[in-house]
Scaffold this motif. Structure first.
Motif, PDB file in Angstrom:
ATOM      1  N   LYS A  72       0.841  -1.189   0.000  1.00 30.89           N
ATOM      2  CA  LYS A  72       0.000   0.000   0.000  1.00 30.89           C
ATOM      3  C   LYS A  72       0.879   1.242   0.000  1.00 30.89           C
ATOM      4  CE  LYS A  72      -0.467   0.585   4.983  1.00 30.89           C
ATOM      5  NZ  LYS A  72       0.163   1.907   4.975  1.00 30.89           N
ATOM      6  N   ARG A  73       0.288   2.366  -0.358  1.00 30.88           N
ATOM      7  CA  ARG A  73       1.007   3.627  -0.215  1.00 30.88           C
ATOM      8  C   ARG A  73       1.279   3.845   1.269  1.00 30.88           C
ATOM      9  NH1 ARG A  73      -2.659   7.968  -3.023  1.00 30.88           N
ATOM     10  NH2 ARG A  73      -2.423   8.681  -0.901  1.00 30.88           N
ATOM     11  N   PRO A  74       2.427   4.370   1.643  1.00 28.28           N
ATOM     12  CA  PRO A  74       2.759   4.526   3.068  1.00 28.28           C
ATOM     13  C   PRO A  74       1.881   5.525   3.812  1.00 28.28           C
ATOM     14  CG  PRO A  74       4.512   5.420   1.671  1.00 28.28           C
ATOM     15  CD  PRO A  74       3.535   4.754   0.765  1.00 28.28           C
ATOM     16  N   ASP A  75       1.225   6.427   3.097  1.00 22.06           N
ATOM     17  CA  ASP A  75       0.393   7.427   3.751  1.00 22.06           C
ATOM     18  C   ASP A  75      -1.058   6.980   3.964  1.00 22.06           C
ATOM     19  OD1 ASP A  75       0.198   7.538   0.904  1.00 22.06           O
ATOM     20  OD2 ASP A  75      -0.837   9.458   1.064  1.00 22.06           O
ATOM     21  N   ILE A  76      -1.376   5.727   3.636  1.00 26.44           N
ATOM     22  CA  ILE A  76      -2.736   5.203   3.779  1.00 26.44           C
ATOM     23  C   ILE A  76      -2.752   4.166   4.900  1.00 26.44           C
ATOM     24  CG2 ILE A  76      -4.588   3.931   2.626  1.00 26.44           C
ATOM     25  CD1 ILE A  76      -3.525   4.943  -0.018  1.00 26.44           C
TER      26      ILE A  76
ATOM     27  N   ALA B  61      -8.053   1.825   5.512  1.00 26.80           N
ATOM     28  CA  ALA B  61      -8.442   2.583   4.320  1.00 26.80           C
ATOM     29  C   ALA B  61      -7.992   1.842   3.045  1.00 26.80           C
ATOM     30  CB  ALA B  61      -7.850   3.984   4.365  1.00 26.80           C
ATOM     31  N   PHE B  62      -6.807   1.258   3.087  1.00 22.08           N
ATOM     32  CA  PHE B  62      -6.286   0.496   1.952  1.00 22.08           C
ATOM     33  C   PHE B  62      -7.217  -0.667   1.608  1.00 22.08           C
ATOM     34  CE2 PHE B  62      -3.709  -3.282   0.749  1.00 22.08           C
ATOM     35  CZ  PHE B  62      -3.301  -2.874  -0.517  1.00 22.08           C
ATOM     36  N   ARG B  63      -7.544  -1.467   2.607  1.00 16.80           N
ATOM     37  CA  ARG B  63      -8.389  -2.636   2.371  1.00 16.80           C
ATOM     38  C   ARG B  63      -9.786  -2.228   1.918  1.00 16.80           C
ATOM     39  NH1 ARG B  63      -6.548  -6.598   7.405  1.00 16.80           N
ATOM     40  NH2 ARG B  63      -4.382  -6.852   6.676  1.00 16.80           N
TER      41      ARG B  63
ATOM     42  N   TYR C 251      -9.594  -0.976  -1.730  1.00 11.07           N
ATOM     43  CA  TYR C 251      -9.350  -2.097  -2.646  1.00 11.07           C
ATOM     44  C   TYR C 251     -10.647  -2.874  -2.877  1.00 11.07           C
ATOM     45  CZ  TYR C 251      -6.312  -5.630  -4.911  1.00 11.07           C
ATOM     46  OH  TYR C 251      -5.685  -6.467  -5.806  1.00 11.07           O
ATOM     47  N   GLU C 252     -11.364  -3.179  -1.807  1.00  8.38           N
ATOM     48  CA  GLU C 252     -12.573  -3.987  -1.928  1.00  8.38           C
ATOM     49  C   GLU C 252     -13.738  -3.241  -2.562  1.00  8.38           C
ATOM     50  OE1 GLU C 252     -12.905  -7.318  -1.428  1.00  8.38           O
ATOM     51  OE2 GLU C 252     -10.730  -7.159  -1.241  1.00  8.38           O
ATOM     52  N   THR C 253     -13.905  -1.960  -2.242  1.00  8.06           N
ATOM     53  CA  THR C 253     -15.091  -1.240  -2.692  1.00  8.06           C
ATOM     54  C   THR C 253     -14.899  -0.474  -3.992  1.00  8.06           C
ATOM     55  OG1 THR C 253     -14.586   0.716  -1.344  1.00  8.06           O
ATOM     56  CG2 THR C 253     -15.967  -1.007  -0.338  1.00  8.06           C
ATOM     57  N   ARG C 254     -13.658  -0.132  -4.342  1.00 10.73           N
ATOM     58  CA  ARG C 254     -13.416   0.664  -5.544  1.00 10.73           C
ATOM     59  C   ARG C 254     -12.537  -0.067  -6.556  1.00 10.73           C
ATOM     60  NH1 ARG C 254     -13.260   6.323  -4.610  1.00 10.73           N
ATOM     61  NH2 ARG C 254     -13.227   6.425  -6.858  1.00 10.73           N
ATOM     62  N   HIS C 255     -11.337  -0.489  -6.122  1.00 10.07           N
ATOM     63  CA  HIS C 255     -10.388  -1.021  -7.096  1.00 10.07           C
ATOM     64  C   HIS C 255     -10.776  -2.415  -7.606  1.00 10.07           C
ATOM     65  CE1 HIS C 255      -6.739  -1.114  -9.400  1.00 10.07           C
ATOM     66  NE2 HIS C 255      -6.495  -2.328  -8.950  1.00 10.07           N
ATOM     67  N   ALA C 256     -11.147  -3.326  -6.727  1.00 11.91           N
ATOM     68  CA  ALA C 256     -11.501  -4.680  -7.168  1.00 11.91           C
ATOM     69  C   ALA C 256     -12.662  -4.664  -8.173  1.00 11.91           C
ATOM     70  CB  ALA C 256     -11.810  -5.582  -5.983  1.00 11.91           C
ATOM     71  N   PRO C 257     -13.745  -3.919  -7.906  1.00 15.30           N
ATOM     72  CA  PRO C 257     -14.815  -3.881  -8.923  1.00 15.30           C
ATOM     73  C   PRO C 257     -14.340  -3.303 -10.261  1.00 15.30           C
ATOM     74  CG  PRO C 257     -15.663  -3.130  -6.811  1.00 15.30           C
ATOM     75  CD  PRO C 257     -14.166  -3.253  -6.664  1.00 15.30           C
ATOM     76  N   LEU C 258     -13.474  -2.291 -10.219  1.00 15.83           N
ATOM     77  CA  LEU C 258     -12.930  -1.736 -11.462  1.00 15.83           C
ATOM     78  C   LEU C 258     -12.073  -2.774 -12.175  1.00 15.83           C
ATOM     79  CD1 LEU C 258     -12.343   0.606 -13.430  1.00 15.83           C
ATOM     80  CD2 LEU C 258     -10.462   1.255 -11.891  1.00 15.83           C
ATOM     81  N   ALA C 259     -11.185  -3.428 -11.448  1.00 24.20           N
ATOM     82  CA  ALA C 259     -10.302  -4.429 -12.051  1.00 24.20           C
ATOM     83  C   ALA C 259     -11.100  -5.581 -12.659  1.00 24.20           C
ATOM     84  CB  ALA C 259      -9.316  -4.954 -11.013  1.00 24.20           C
ATOM     85  N   GLU C 260     -12.213  -5.942 -12.029  1.00 27.20           N
ATOM     86  CA  GLU C 260     -13.028  -7.039 -12.553  1.00 27.20           C
ATOM     87  C   GLU C 260     -13.571  -6.732 -13.943  1.00 27.20           C
ATOM     88  OE1 GLU C 260     -15.863  -7.740  -9.422  1.00 27.20           O
ATOM     89  OE2 GLU C 260     -14.503  -9.112  -8.391  1.00 27.20           O
TER      90      GLU C 260
ATOM     91  N   ASN D 166      -4.008   5.513  -6.370  1.00 27.71           N
ATOM     92  CA  ASN D 166      -4.759   5.921  -5.184  1.00 27.71           C
ATOM     93  C   ASN D 166      -4.471   5.057  -3.960  1.00 27.71           C
ATOM     94  OD1 ASN D 166      -6.168   8.075  -6.399  1.00 27.71           O
ATOM     95  ND2 ASN D 166      -7.627   6.635  -7.287  1.00 27.71           N
ATOM     96  N   LEU D 167      -3.947   3.843  -4.160  1.00 24.37           N
ATOM     97  CA  LEU D 167      -3.754   2.976  -3.015  1.00 24.37           C
ATOM     98  C   LEU D 167      -2.454   2.201  -2.979  1.00 24.37           C
ATOM     99  CD1 LEU D 167      -6.008  -0.202  -3.206  1.00 24.37           C
ATOM    100  CD2 LEU D 167      -5.673   1.286  -5.135  1.00 24.37           C
ATOM    101  N   PHE D 168      -1.791   1.980  -4.101  1.00 27.13           N
ATOM    102  CA  PHE D 168      -0.587   1.152  -4.112  1.00 27.13           C
ATOM    103  C   PHE D 168       0.694   1.970  -4.232  1.00 27.13           C
ATOM    104  CE2 PHE D 168      -3.643  -1.833  -6.239  1.00 27.13           C
ATOM    105  CZ  PHE D 168      -3.699  -2.752  -5.216  1.00 27.13           C
ATOM    106  N   ASP D 169       1.778   1.392  -3.699  1.00 27.02           N
ATOM    107  CA  ASP D 169       3.136   1.827  -4.025  1.00 27.02           C
ATOM    108  C   ASP D 169       3.488   1.026  -5.276  1.00 27.02           C
ATOM    109  OD1 ASP D 169       5.852   2.153  -4.324  1.00 27.02           O
ATOM    110  OD2 ASP D 169       6.376   1.293  -2.382  1.00 27.02           O
TER     111      ASP D 169
END
Length: 121
Positions: free
Chosen positions: A14-18, A22-24, A27-36, A101-104
């Motif tokens: 994760k980004r160090p400032d998150i 918030a990261f999890r 990922y579950e509510t925004r990024h995973a649905p987009l990636a799918e 928005n969430l990863f390093d």
């Protein structure tokens, strides 16, 4: 799962400032649905969140990923095409922007898996 399962593993921090929470959540509510929406041919899309534990000899586990994402495929051709794509091309702009928005992103690592399971009983 009968037959072969082909798997790609993504090791990500994760980004160090998150915060972890918030990261999890993101990922579950925004990024995973987009990636799918970009994951045709993936039979399972699993996120395994890491909770580091201390080791009595080596100490704290500080250099590992925050999540291991598994992409499972039943079709070898789709697996090989996906692997070739993600190891030679950048993801679509929408995915790259959301990952920021969430990863390093510099920490990303990719591996494949060959499984051997011991019998039970």
């Amino acid at each position: 799962m009968a037959g072969h399962a082909y798997k790609i593993l993504l090791f990500m921090k994760k980004r160090p400032d998150i915060s972890i929470e918030a990261f999890r959540d993101y990922y579950e509510t925004r990024h995973a649905p987009l990636a799918e929406t970009y994951s045709q041919g993936v039979s399972r899309y699993i996120r395994r969140y890491i909770d580091p534990q201390p080791h009595p000899e080596t100490g704290a586990f500080t250099d590992g990923p925050d999540v291991i994402t598994e992409l499972w495929f039943e079709d070898e051709k789709i697996y090989r095409a996906t692997l070739a794509y993600i190891t030679t091309s950048l993801m679509p702009d929408e995915i790259v922007a959301d990952e920021a928005n969430l990863f390093d992103r510099a920490s990303f690592r990719i591996a494949t898996v060959v499984e051997h399971e011991s019998g039970r009983g």
